[in-house]
Design a protein around this motif. Structure first.
Motif, PDB file in Angstrom:
ATOM      1  N   LEU A   1       3.752   7.571   4.154  1.00  0.00           N
ATOM      2  CA  LEU A   1       3.153   7.747   2.757  1.00  0.00           C
ATOM      3  C   LEU A   1       4.115   9.117   2.571  1.00  0.00           C
ATOM      4  O   LEU A   1       3.943   9.248   1.172  1.00  0.00           O
ATOM      5  CB  LEU A   1       1.879   8.182   2.941  1.00  0.00           C
ATOM      6  CG  LEU A   1       1.111   6.686   2.999  1.00  0.00           C
ATOM      7  CD1 LEU A   1      -0.353   7.275   3.303  1.00  0.00           C
ATOM      8  CD2 LEU A   1       1.100   5.974   1.721  1.00  0.00           C
TER       9      LEU A   1
ATOM     10  N   PHE B   1       0.980  -1.219  -0.029  1.00  0.00           N
ATOM     11  CA  PHE B   1      -0.090  -0.192   0.129  1.00  0.00           C
ATOM     12  C   PHE B   1       0.804   1.286  -0.147  1.00  0.00           C
ATOM     13  O   PHE B   1       0.607   2.279  -0.883  1.00  0.00           O
ATOM     14  CB  PHE B   1      -0.875  -0.072   1.283  1.00  0.00           C
ATOM     15  CG  PHE B   1      -1.890   1.307   1.446  1.00  0.00           C
ATOM     16  CD1 PHE B   1      -3.084   1.098   0.502  1.00  0.00           C
ATOM     17  CD2 PHE B   1      -1.424   2.317   1.963  1.00  0.00           C
ATOM     18  CE1 PHE B   1      -3.860   1.958   0.717  1.00  0.00           C
ATOM     19  CE2 PHE B   1      -2.313   3.236   2.050  1.00  0.00           C
ATOM     20  CZ  PHE B   1      -3.818   3.212   1.391  1.00  0.00           C
TER      21      PHE B   1
ATOM     22  N   LEU C   1       3.873  10.974  -0.817  1.00  0.00           N
ATOM     23  CA  LEU C   1       2.789  11.717  -0.975  1.00  0.00           C
ATOM     24  C   LEU C   1       3.579  13.380  -1.209  1.00  0.00           C
ATOM     25  O   LEU C   1       4.774  13.182  -0.370  1.00  0.00           O
ATOM     26  CB  LEU C   1       1.639  12.041   0.265  1.00  0.00           C
ATOM     27  CG  LEU C   1       0.704  10.942   0.373  1.00  0.00           C
ATOM     28  CD1 LEU C   1      -0.286  11.123   1.650  1.00  0.00           C
ATOM     29  CD2 LEU C   1      -0.107  10.912  -0.937  1.00  0.00           C
TER      30      LEU C   1
ATOM     31  N   GLN D   1       2.676   1.667  -3.486  1.00  0.00           N
ATOM     32  CA  GLN D   1       1.566   1.889  -4.388  1.00  0.00           C
ATOM     33  C   GLN D   1       1.106   3.641  -4.187  1.00  0.00           C
ATOM     34  O   GLN D   1       1.189   4.272  -5.265  1.00  0.00           O
ATOM     35  CB  GLN D   1       0.176   1.161  -4.444  1.00  0.00           C
ATOM     36  CG  GLN D   1      -0.655   1.497  -5.483  1.00  0.00           C
ATOM     37  CD  GLN D   1      -1.864   0.632  -5.240  1.00  0.00           C
ATOM     38  OE1 GLN D   1      -1.931  -0.335  -4.544  1.00  0.00           O
ATOM     39  NE2 GLN D   1      -2.916   0.980  -6.036  1.00  0.00           N
ATOM     40  N   HIS D   2       1.056   3.909  -2.965  1.00  0.00           N
ATOM     41  CA  HIS D   2       0.489   5.254  -2.916  1.00  0.00           C
ATOM     42  C   HIS D   2       1.342   6.525  -2.358  1.00  0.00           C
ATOM     43  O   HIS D   2       1.115   7.382  -2.438  1.00  0.00           O
ATOM     44  CB  HIS D   2      -0.709   5.069  -1.782  1.00  0.00           C
ATOM     45  CG  HIS D   2      -1.834   4.362  -2.361  1.00  0.00           C
ATOM     46  ND1 HIS D   2      -2.796   4.744  -3.366  1.00  0.00           N
ATOM     47  CD2 HIS D   2      -2.211   3.119  -1.850  1.00  0.00           C
ATOM     48  CE1 HIS D   2      -3.362   3.866  -3.539  1.00  0.00           C
ATOM     49  NE2 HIS D   2      -3.272   2.831  -2.724  1.00  0.00           N
TER      50      HIS D   2
ATOM     51  N   GLN E   1     -13.071   6.942   4.787  1.00  0.00           N
ATOM     52  CA  GLN E   1     -11.715   6.603   5.114  1.00  0.00           C
ATOM     53  C   GLN E   1     -11.464   7.897   5.616  1.00  0.00           C
ATOM     54  O   GLN E   1     -10.650   8.331   6.557  1.00  0.00           O
ATOM     55  CB  GLN E   1     -11.096   5.765   4.264  1.00  0.00           C
ATOM     56  CG  GLN E   1     -11.376   4.531   4.055  1.00  0.00           C
ATOM     57  CD  GLN E   1     -10.753   3.652   2.968  1.00  0.00           C
ATOM     58  OE1 GLN E   1     -10.259   4.235   2.089  1.00  0.00           O
ATOM     59  NE2 GLN E   1     -10.381   2.672   3.301  1.00  0.00           N
ATOM     60  N   GLN E   2     -11.366   9.078   4.699  1.00  0.00           N
ATOM     61  CA  GLN E   2     -11.057  10.382   4.580  1.00  0.00           C
ATOM     62  C   GLN E   2     -11.611  11.005   5.876  1.00  0.00           C
ATOM     63  O   GLN E   2     -10.872  11.466   6.806  1.00  0.00           O
ATOM     64  CB  GLN E   2     -11.302  11.128   3.489  1.00  0.00           C
ATOM     65  CG  GLN E   2     -10.384  11.054   2.228  1.00  0.00           C
ATOM     66  CD  GLN E   2     -10.963  11.846   1.173  1.00  0.00           C
ATOM     67  OE1 GLN E   2     -12.024  12.066   1.140  1.00  0.00           O
ATOM     68  NE2 GLN E   2     -10.026  12.305   0.504  1.00  0.00           N
TER      69      GLN E   2
ATOM     70  N   ALA F   1      -5.466  12.761   0.898  1.00  0.00           N
ATOM     71  CA  ALA F   1      -5.140  11.863  -0.279  1.00  0.00           C
ATOM     72  C   ALA F   1      -6.238  11.551  -1.291  1.00  0.00           C
ATOM     73  O   ALA F   1      -7.100  11.164  -0.543  1.00  0.00           O
ATOM     74  CB  ALA F   1      -4.063  10.747   0.110  1.00  0.00           C
ATOM     75  N   ASP F   2      -6.135  11.499  -2.395  1.00  0.00           N
ATOM     76  CA  ASP F   2      -7.134  11.104  -3.290  1.00  0.00           C
ATOM     77  C   ASP F   2      -7.487   9.561  -3.121  1.00  0.00           C
ATOM     78  O   ASP F   2      -8.347   9.302  -4.167  1.00  0.00           O
ATOM     79  CB  ASP F   2      -6.958  11.563  -4.711  1.00  0.00           C
ATOM     80  CG  ASP F   2      -5.781  11.100  -5.307  1.00  0.00           C
ATOM     81  OD1 ASP F   2      -4.744   9.849  -4.916  1.00  0.00           O
ATOM     82  OD2 ASP F   2      -5.457  11.459  -6.765  1.00  0.00           O
ATOM     83  N   PHE F   3      -6.945   8.797  -2.817  1.00  0.00           N
ATOM     84  CA  PHE F   3      -7.111   7.256  -2.814  1.00  0.00           C
ATOM     85  C   PHE F   3      -8.039   6.709  -1.788  1.00  0.00           C
ATOM     86  O   PHE F   3      -8.369   5.584  -1.697  1.00  0.00           O
ATOM     87  CB  PHE F   3      -5.858   6.457  -2.860  1.00  0.00           C
ATOM     88  CG  PHE F   3      -4.752   6.659  -1.898  1.00  0.00           C
ATOM     89  CD1 PHE F   3      -4.905   6.486  -0.488  1.00  0.00           C
ATOM     90  CD2 PHE F   3      -3.830   7.605  -2.041  1.00  0.00           C
ATOM     91  CE1 PHE F   3      -4.099   6.760   0.379  1.00  0.00           C
ATOM     92  CE2 PHE F   3      -2.709   7.903  -1.383  1.00  0.00           C
ATOM     93  CZ  PHE F   3      -2.662   7.320   0.217  1.00  0.00           C
ATOM     94  N   TRP F   4      -8.285   7.656  -0.855  1.00  0.00           N
ATOM     95  CA  TRP F   4      -9.291   7.291   0.252  1.00  0.00           C
ATOM     96  C   TRP F   4     -10.634   7.292  -0.354  1.00  0.00           C
ATOM     97  O   TRP F   4     -11.048   8.129  -0.999  1.00  0.00           O
ATOM     98  CB  TRP F   4      -9.304   8.042   1.339  1.00  0.00           C
ATOM     99  CG  TRP F   4      -7.585   8.106   2.106  1.00  0.00           C
ATOM    100  CD1 TRP F   4      -6.714   9.174   2.365  1.00  0.00           C
ATOM    101  CD2 TRP F   4      -7.091   6.631   2.715  1.00  0.00           C
ATOM    102  NE1 TRP F   4      -5.568   8.640   2.657  1.00  0.00           N
ATOM    103  CE2 TRP F   4      -5.750   7.288   3.211  1.00  0.00           C
ATOM    104  CE3 TRP F   4      -7.277   5.610   2.753  1.00  0.00           C
ATOM    105  CZ2 TRP F   4      -4.829   6.447   3.696  1.00  0.00           C
ATOM    106  CZ3 TRP F   4      -6.549   4.767   3.337  1.00  0.00           C
ATOM    107  CH2 TRP F   4      -4.986   5.093   3.969  1.00  0.00           C
ATOM    108  N   THR F   5     -11.687   6.681   0.456  1.00  0.00           N
ATOM    109  CA  THR F   5     -12.951   6.635   0.389  1.00  0.00           C
ATOM    110  C   THR F   5     -13.384   7.538   1.157  1.00  0.00           C
ATOM    111  O   THR F   5     -12.479   8.034   2.071  1.00  0.00           O
ATOM    112  CB  THR F   5     -13.817   5.350   0.901  1.00  0.00           C
ATOM    113  OG1 THR F   5     -13.530   5.258   2.279  1.00  0.00           O
ATOM    114  CG2 THR F   5     -13.341   4.129  -0.050  1.00  0.00           C
TER     115      THR F   5
END
Length: 79
Positions: free
Chosen positions: A75, A27, A34, A30-31, A50-51, A43-47
């Motif tokens: 990150l 993870f 930042l 991949q992310h 989650q955010q 970050a734009d990968f959270w739902t």
């Protein structure tokens, strides 16, 4: 009453993500990294859920804050 201190592994569980070390490493790979001006909760990968959880934990300095801070540091690390 659960008095266990949240860890990075339990944070990943809380976020609905695989929490074994290999999954955490993947993870982060991949992310990350930042940009310096991007907060972990933004970050734009959270739902959205989650955010909100991440943001709330940091703003309230809640019990999960140290684990969120650890994830934030991971990150933002540059290789």
């Amino acid at each position: 009453m659960d008095t266990t201190t949240p860890t990075l592994e339990t944070l990943f569980d809380q976020l609905g993500l695989d929490s074994d070390q290999a999954s955490i490493d993947a993870f982060v790979e991949q992310h990350g990294p930042l940009a310096d001006d991007v907060k972990v909760s933004e970050a734009d990968f959270w739902t959205p859920t989650q955010q909100k959880f991440l943001k709330d934990q940091m703003q309230l300095d809640a019990e999960w804050a140290p684990a969120v801070d650890e994830l934030n540091a991971l990150l933002h690390e540059t290789k």
